[in-house]
Design an enzyme around this catalytic site. Structure first.
Site, PDB file in Angstrom:
ATOM      1  N   LYS A  65     -11.547   9.012 -16.823  1.00  0.00           N
ATOM      2  CA  LYS A  65     -11.892  10.132 -17.715  1.00  0.00           C
ATOM      3  C   LYS A  65     -13.403  10.324 -17.893  1.00  0.00           C
ATOM      4  O   LYS A  65     -13.881  11.447 -17.989  1.00  0.00           O
ATOM      5  CB  LYS A  65     -11.218   9.949 -19.077  1.00  0.00           C
ATOM      6  CG  LYS A  65      -9.703  10.135 -19.030  1.00  0.00           C
ATOM      7  CD  LYS A  65      -9.087  10.019 -20.411  1.00  0.00           C
ATOM      8  CE  LYS A  65      -7.576  10.107 -20.327  1.00  0.00           C
ATOM      9  NZ  LYS A  65      -6.933   9.976 -21.640  1.00  0.00           N
ATOM     10  N   ASP A  67      -6.819  15.643 -25.203  1.00  0.00           N
ATOM     11  CA  ASP A  67      -6.164  14.550 -25.943  1.00  0.00           C
ATOM     12  C   ASP A  67      -6.195  14.787 -27.456  1.00  0.00           C
ATOM     13  O   ASP A  67      -5.200  14.590 -28.149  1.00  0.00           O
ATOM     14  CB  ASP A  67      -6.835  13.202 -25.632  1.00  0.00           C
ATOM     15  CG  ASP A  67      -6.364  12.623 -24.307  1.00  0.00           C
ATOM     16  OD1 ASP A  67      -5.284  13.013 -23.822  1.00  0.00           O
ATOM     17  OD2 ASP A  67      -7.085  11.769 -23.756  1.00  0.00           O
TER      18      ASP A  67
HETATM   19  P1  NDP Z   1      -9.603   1.647 -23.652  1.00  0.00           P
HETATM   20  O1  NDP Z   1      -9.376   0.516 -22.708  1.00  0.00           O
HETATM   21  O2  NDP Z   1     -10.754   2.560 -23.441  1.00  0.00           O
HETATM   22  O3  NDP Z   1      -9.764   1.037 -25.150  1.00  0.00           O
HETATM   23  C1  NDP Z   1      -8.907   0.054 -25.624  1.00  0.00           C
HETATM   24  C2  NDP Z   1      -9.088  -0.118 -27.120  1.00  0.00           C
HETATM   25  O4  NDP Z   1      -8.160  -1.116 -27.569  1.00  0.00           O
HETATM   26  C3  NDP Z   1     -10.466  -0.604 -27.512  1.00  0.00           C
HETATM   27  O5  NDP Z   1     -10.792  -0.100 -28.787  1.00  0.00           O
HETATM   28  C4  NDP Z   1     -10.277  -2.120 -27.548  1.00  0.00           C
HETATM   29  O6  NDP Z   1     -11.191  -2.792 -28.377  1.00  0.00           O
HETATM   30  C5  NDP Z   1      -8.894  -2.210 -28.159  1.00  0.00           C
HETATM   31  N1  NDP Z   1      -8.243  -3.476 -27.846  1.00  0.00           N
HETATM   32  C6  NDP Z   1      -7.693  -3.844 -26.665  1.00  0.00           C
HETATM   33  N2  NDP Z   1      -7.194  -5.113 -26.755  1.00  0.00           N
HETATM   34  C7  NDP Z   1      -7.430  -5.528 -28.029  1.00  0.00           C
HETATM   35  C8  NDP Z   1      -7.151  -6.736 -28.741  1.00  0.00           C
HETATM   36  N3  NDP Z   1      -6.535  -7.772 -28.150  1.00  0.00           N
HETATM   37  N4  NDP Z   1      -7.522  -6.814 -30.027  1.00  0.00           N
HETATM   38  C9  NDP Z   1      -8.145  -5.775 -30.626  1.00  0.00           C
HETATM   39  N5  NDP Z   1      -8.452  -4.605 -30.007  1.00  0.00           N
HETATM   40  C10 NDP Z   1      -8.098  -4.490 -28.724  1.00  0.00           C
HETATM   41  O7  NDP Z   1      -8.217   2.425 -23.696  1.00  0.00           O
HETATM   42  P2  NDP Z   1      -7.991   3.930 -24.207  1.00  0.00           P
HETATM   43  O8  NDP Z   1      -8.865   4.132 -25.391  1.00  0.00           O
HETATM   44  O9  NDP Z   1      -8.099   4.870 -23.069  1.00  0.00           O
HETATM   45  O10 NDP Z   1      -6.439   3.916 -24.635  1.00  0.00           O
HETATM   46  C11 NDP Z   1      -5.997   3.246 -25.811  1.00  0.00           C
HETATM   47  C12 NDP Z   1      -4.496   3.412 -25.934  1.00  0.00           C
HETATM   48  O11 NDP Z   1      -4.156   4.761 -26.195  1.00  0.00           O
HETATM   49  C13 NDP Z   1      -3.770   3.019 -24.637  1.00  0.00           C
HETATM   50  O12 NDP Z   1      -2.737   2.135 -24.964  1.00  0.00           O
HETATM   51  C14 NDP Z   1      -3.226   4.326 -24.101  1.00  0.00           C
HETATM   52  O13 NDP Z   1      -1.966   4.136 -23.491  1.00  0.00           O
HETATM   53  C15 NDP Z   1      -3.090   5.172 -25.368  1.00  0.00           C
HETATM   54  N6  NDP Z   1      -3.257   6.613 -25.076  1.00  0.00           N
HETATM   55  C16 NDP Z   1      -2.199   7.454 -25.362  1.00  0.00           C
HETATM   56  C17 NDP Z   1      -2.304   8.807 -25.122  1.00  0.00           C
HETATM   57  C18 NDP Z   1      -1.126   9.705 -25.442  1.00  0.00           C
HETATM   58  O14 NDP Z   1      -1.146  10.856 -24.990  1.00  0.00           O
HETATM   59  N7  NDP Z   1      -0.160   9.259 -26.210  1.00  0.00           N
HETATM   60  C19 NDP Z   1      -3.522   9.409 -24.551  1.00  0.00           C
HETATM   61  C20 NDP Z   1      -4.582   8.444 -24.329  1.00  0.00           C
HETATM   62  C21 NDP Z   1      -4.423   7.100 -24.572  1.00  0.00           C
HETATM   63  P3  NDP Z   1     -12.602  -3.345 -27.758  1.00  0.00           P
HETATM   64  O15 NDP Z   1     -13.522  -2.175 -27.739  1.00  0.00           O
HETATM   65  O16 NDP Z   1     -13.011  -4.397 -28.717  1.00  0.00           O
HETATM   66  O17 NDP Z   1     -12.289  -3.892 -26.385  1.00  0.00           O
END
Ligand code: NDP
Length: 282
Positions: A76, A112
């Site tokens: 993205k 989104d």
């Molecule tokens: P990213 O990989 O960019 O971000 C992941 C986020 O999750 C970060 O804030 C990260 O924190 C946090 N995170 C991951 N693991 C942990 C953990 N163990 N403990 C605490 N925080 C954690 O992913 P996206 O932002 O692109 O997507 C996030 C979710 O949203 C996904 O699961 C995706 O499937 C869903 N999504 C759904 C959509 C829909 O249409 N329904 C559209 C877009 C996304 P940190 O920064 O600290 O790593």
């Protein structure tokens, strides 16, 4: 060089979703269902494109007569960088999920946030104006939805993320809106928010954000961007702690696709039946 697209598709009817991994994407079924509502003939495919390969894939898609491309993880931000024209929302989000060509130039939108706001408002009657929102996560999804969330006029959006620096970077990026704050990961807000949005990927791993039950008041709505037929860990937790509504991200998925469809075809599809069919697993 990798070949992604074949060139014998009818021009202007060819659409795709690109990302890696892409095999799980529900976008082809959603767009095909929308197209049937209008008698539009289209071909919509999933295409595996790795990080770093999007520029070459876009060139090939253009040559193949492709019309519209959806972009998912991890492309993205790359899509945003490549775009020659960006919608105001995409410009602010720093990420794009919808691409098309305008006079030969690559144009980008991020649907989104619109998808989330429409699912909350139109499908579930959740008001956002003058409401307190707690946004968990500061990754691509959190950033992508912030422009549309702020347009909806909440009193404040508080961002809480495991990596504090990413939350602070978002607060800085959206400082001009004046209604964005940060909260340490695991800290309790002063008062229960009206809406808690889980934009982390924790539910994918069966895990919960570290929230105390006090974050939920009787009127609180909880929303998980992850979706699952029997609820996600977060929606189940929210239900068990008395949230007014506990919603998963299936509606957002369909609504963001509807907004992309509207960008490409100029007509707004009905979404309720598509959401229901997907919920049933059709
Ligand atoms: P990213 O990989 O960019 O971000 C992941 C986020 O999750 C970060 O804030 C990260 O924190 C946090 N995170 C991951 N693991 C942990 C953990 N163990 N403990 C605490 N925080 C954690 O992913 P996206 O932002 O692109 O997507 C996030 C979710 O949203 C996904 O699961 C995706 O499937 C869903 N999504 C759904 C959509 C829909 O249409 N329904 C559209 C877009 C996304 P940190 O920064 O600290 O790593």
């Amino acid at each position: 060089m990798a070949r992604w697209f074949t060139e014998h598709y009818p021009p202007n009817r060819y659409f795709c979703v690109v990302g890696s991994p892409i095999g799980h994407s529900r976008s082809p079924g959603i767009h095909t269902a929308f197209a049937q509502q209008f008698g539009i003939e289209l071909i919509y495919e999933r295409v595996e494109v790795a990080a770093g390969d999007l520029a070459a894939a876009v060139d090939e898609f253009r040559t193949a007569g492709g019309r519209g491309m959806n972009v998912t993880v991890p492309l993205k931000e790359e899509a945003w960088s490549l775009a020659e024209i960006r919608s105001p929302r995409a410009a602010l989000a720093g990420a794009a999920n919808t691409l098309w060509f305008e006079g030969g130039r690559l144009a980008a939108e991020n649907t989104d946030g619109l998808g989330l706001v429409r699912d909350l408002g139109a499908n579930h009657g959740v008001e956002l104006e003058d409401r307190e929102i707690l946004l968990l996560g500061a990754g691509g999804a959190a950033r992508g939805v912030l422009p549309a969330l702020l347009e909806a006029g909440p009193s404040r959006v508080t961002i809480s993320n495991r990596s504090a620096a990413r939350a602070e970077a978002l607060v800085t990026a959206f400082a001009a809106h004046g209604r964005v704050a940060s909260l340490a990961w695991g800290a309790a807000p002063d008062d229960p928010p009206d809406l808690v949005i889980n934009a982390t990927s924790l539910s994918l791993h069966g895990e919960l954000p570290p929230l105390g039950a006090a974050v939920i008041a009787p009127g609180t709505v909880c929303y998980d961007m992850v979706y699952a037929r029997d609820g996600t860990p977060f929606t189940r937790w929210a239900e068990a702690h008395g949230a007014r509504l506990a919603l998963d991200g299936l509606g957002m998925l369909v609504e963001q696709a509807a907004a992309a469809f509207e960008v490409w075809h100029g007509c707004a599809p009905r979404t309720a039946g598509v959401i229901e069919a997907m919920r049933r697993g059709d």
